[in-house]
Design an enzyme around this catalytic site. Sequence first.
Site, PDB file in Angstrom:
ATOM      1  N   ARG A  42      -4.392  -5.594  -2.177  1.00 16.79           N
ATOM      2  CA  ARG A  42      -5.324  -4.984  -1.233  1.00 16.79           C
ATOM      3  C   ARG A  42      -6.692  -5.604  -1.462  1.00 16.79           C
ATOM      4  NH1 ARG A  42      -8.863  -0.948  -0.209  1.00 16.79           N
ATOM      5  NH2 ARG A  42      -8.409   0.568   1.411  1.00 16.79           N
ATOM      6  N   LYS A  44     -10.250  -5.855   0.638  1.00 16.79           N
ATOM      7  CA  LYS A  44     -10.910  -5.424   1.866  1.00 16.79           C
ATOM      8  C   LYS A  44     -12.114  -6.282   2.222  1.00 16.79           C
ATOM      9  CE  LYS A  44      -8.347  -2.243   3.464  1.00 16.79           C
ATOM     10  NZ  LYS A  44      -7.539  -2.608   4.637  1.00 16.79           N
ATOM     11  N   ASN A  72      -1.773  -5.977   2.085  1.00 14.92           N
ATOM     12  CA  ASN A  72      -2.420  -4.919   2.852  1.00 14.92           C
ATOM     13  C   ASN A  72      -3.058  -5.506   4.098  1.00 14.92           C
ATOM     14  OD1 ASN A  72      -5.010  -3.297   3.565  1.00 14.92           O
ATOM     15  ND2 ASN A  72      -3.715  -1.888   2.435  1.00 14.92           N
ATOM     16  N   ASP A  73      -2.658  -4.984   5.220  1.00 12.26           N
ATOM     17  CA  ASP A  73      -3.348  -5.213   6.490  1.00 12.26           C
ATOM     18  C   ASP A  73      -3.152  -6.604   7.122  1.00 12.26           C
ATOM     19  OD1 ASP A  73      -5.027  -4.952   8.604  1.00 12.26           O
ATOM     20  OD2 ASP A  73      -6.838  -4.525   7.471  1.00 12.26           O
ATOM     21  N   ASP A  92      -5.164  -0.220  11.683  1.00 12.52           N
ATOM     22  CA  ASP A  92      -4.871  -1.653  11.582  1.00 12.52           C
ATOM     23  C   ASP A  92      -3.983  -2.096  12.754  1.00 12.52           C
ATOM     24  OD1 ASP A  92      -6.316  -1.745   9.211  1.00 12.52           O
ATOM     25  OD2 ASP A  92      -4.550  -1.300   7.992  1.00 12.52           O
ATOM     26  N   SER A 111       0.483   3.824   6.465  1.00 13.40           N
ATOM     27  CA  SER A 111      -0.106   5.013   5.842  1.00 13.40           C
ATOM     28  C   SER A 111      -0.040   6.188   6.805  1.00 13.40           C
ATOM     29  CB  SER A 111      -1.584   4.769   5.518  1.00 13.40           C
ATOM     30  OG  SER A 111      -1.727   3.661   4.688  1.00 13.40           O
ATOM     31  N   LYS A 140     -10.942   5.757  -3.221  1.00 13.71           N
ATOM     32  CA  LYS A 140     -11.169   5.454  -1.811  1.00 13.71           C
ATOM     33  C   LYS A 140     -11.862   6.653  -1.172  1.00 13.71           C
ATOM     34  CE  LYS A 140      -8.309   4.487   2.269  1.00 13.71           C
ATOM     35  NZ  LYS A 140      -6.921   4.344   2.724  1.00 13.71           N
ATOM     36  N   GLY A 171      -4.724   9.628  -6.080  1.00 13.80           N
ATOM     37  CA  GLY A 171      -5.019  10.454  -7.252  1.00 13.80           C
ATOM     38  C   GLY A 171      -3.830  10.705  -8.156  1.00 13.80           C
ATOM     39  N   VAL A 198      -3.201   3.401  -7.849  1.00 12.02           N
ATOM     40  CA  VAL A 198      -4.242   2.390  -8.029  1.00 12.02           C
ATOM     41  C   VAL A 198      -4.873   2.562  -9.413  1.00 12.02           C
ATOM     42  CG1 VAL A 198      -6.349   1.342  -7.140  1.00 12.02           C
ATOM     43  CG2 VAL A 198      -4.723   2.380  -5.540  1.00 12.02           C
ATOM     44  N   LYS A 360       4.470  36.434  -8.558  1.00  9.48           N
ATOM     45  CA  LYS A 360       4.709  37.869  -8.427  1.00  9.48           C
ATOM     46  C   LYS A 360       3.562  38.493  -7.649  1.00  9.48           C
ATOM     47  CE  LYS A 360       2.699  40.863 -10.555  1.00  9.48           C
ATOM     48  NZ  LYS A 360       2.334  41.935  -9.639  1.00  9.48           N
TER      49      LYS A 360
END
Length: 526
Positions: A42, A44, A72-73, A92, A111, A140, A171, A198, A360
């Site tokens: 990836r 960017k 990516n992309d 994209d 995604s 991100k 995460g 990541v 409960k």
Amino acid sequence: MSKQIDYSLYLVTWRELLPPGKDFYESLEESLQGGVTIVQIREKATETREFVKIAAKSKAICDKYNVPLIINDRVDVALAVNASGVHVGQTDMPVDVVKRLLPIGSIVGVSCNNLDHVKVAVNDGVDYIGIGSVWSTKTKSLTSPLVGVRGVGVLLDALEGTEIKAVAIGGIKSTNLLRTLYGAVSQRGHILDGVAVVSDIVASRNPQNAAANLSAIIHKFKAQKHIVPAMISTPLTSEGVLKQVLDIFVAIKKTNPLIHQITNTVVSTQSANITLALGASPIMATSAKEMQDLSKIPGALLVNIGTLVDDTKEGMLASGLYANLARKPVVLDPVGVGASQYRKDTINELLDTWQVSVIKGNAGELAALSGTSEVESKGVDSVGDGFRDPISFVRNLARKERCVVALTGKVDYVSDGKLVIALHNGHEMLGRITGSGCMVGSCIASFCAGQASLPHDDEIITRGFANQYMLCAAVGGITVLNVAAEMAVASGNVHGTGTFLSALIDTLFQLSPEDITGHASIRICT
Ligand code: 3NM
Ligand code: MG
């Protein structure tokens, strides 16, 4: 080209996150040595020529480990280096165009943040989807709301009947991976094919270890047979449940398990005393700072939000996470969750952070808890007294939260998502003192710990997660307190609510297995 891809541990690169001095290619190779099964490059903000260079060198490294490389992309970059495929985001290039440009057999992933995205992806015939962000992430900046662990299953449902694979992203770390895998399951029991990571790998000084840690958790999880509680099919009879309750009761007396309770300030002493009367030992610690240490000792954890404040909330979040890691059962008492948005948000955060074994609550609490969820509110017909169909309600909620649900009331209903058990014990005096519900929570947690101390043949069944064993534990916890209440009143020593509380503690202290057998009303609902 074969499409038998192993999506288990999907590394997404992010050069900006490399530790100072760490070489990108070195990090990549070490990650592969640690067990990464698929890699996405990836980039960017990289010029095309540089991107092609990075992709080509990465491809050569991945080839050494026979691991597919995804770009990516950028379809052009993928074509330039003969990559295995392309991953696109929602803004994209459209999937049909990507598929037209790439060689036949290439992998195309997209995604997805919501159900509409998944439906489109199914229609487009992608190979896999990336569902995210599951947890909050610093990597991100996110433009859509968090999916949450419990939200992933809803999106997986939309893949039923297709061959499309799914990974979760956002995460994911070794500390929450088990929770992610366990919680992200479709109604029909389909689990994630993998997780995309990541920072937990890329930002590590030792990416090989980081990847190996994640990989070990994934493999251990996939090796467990009984992942979905509703899939356990051992038939249970009312007598069988009673027998388990008695076994656990005796085990508590024998092993005196420590029960870690983060509870409210109104009932704290009372809950500690009822725990002792049952034969277990309470520890009432609340600071997040000691949760990792504490998770190793107790037999079970109880979290009760009765007098919730931010400080104890931090402790609650940490305690459950560590309890999950240590495979200790976690009981959640969502006291008054319907009363405020703060409580609702907190309960959602807790349930997304850790896997609970037993929830409960009374009808109002469980209605509020289920009503806040985006998944399924079927069966929640209740206003006022209770549910029109409490049996379906507890079963559905147990399925949705993948835990045992205990609905307390005049009749108590307990379910693991498959069986529903009705309990007809109790006394109206319980409703006239404060904290009787909270004491039930302490008793359930004690039974969960007692249950976990008994020998069982499957680790996931034995420790922590929801299943028939936890079902019997919940039944036991409720039953002993209710039977003690009946016997306390029948003893003639009760002259009001004050003496009732003392008599209740005394009766529980003296309770014998014969008392339980003689009084318990445990019925499996059909
Ligand atoms: N995509 P980490 S979240 C690349 O939600 C990416 O689609 C996301 O990084 C999405 O593992 C994300 O460090 C970053 O949290 C994930
Ligand atoms: Mg993109």
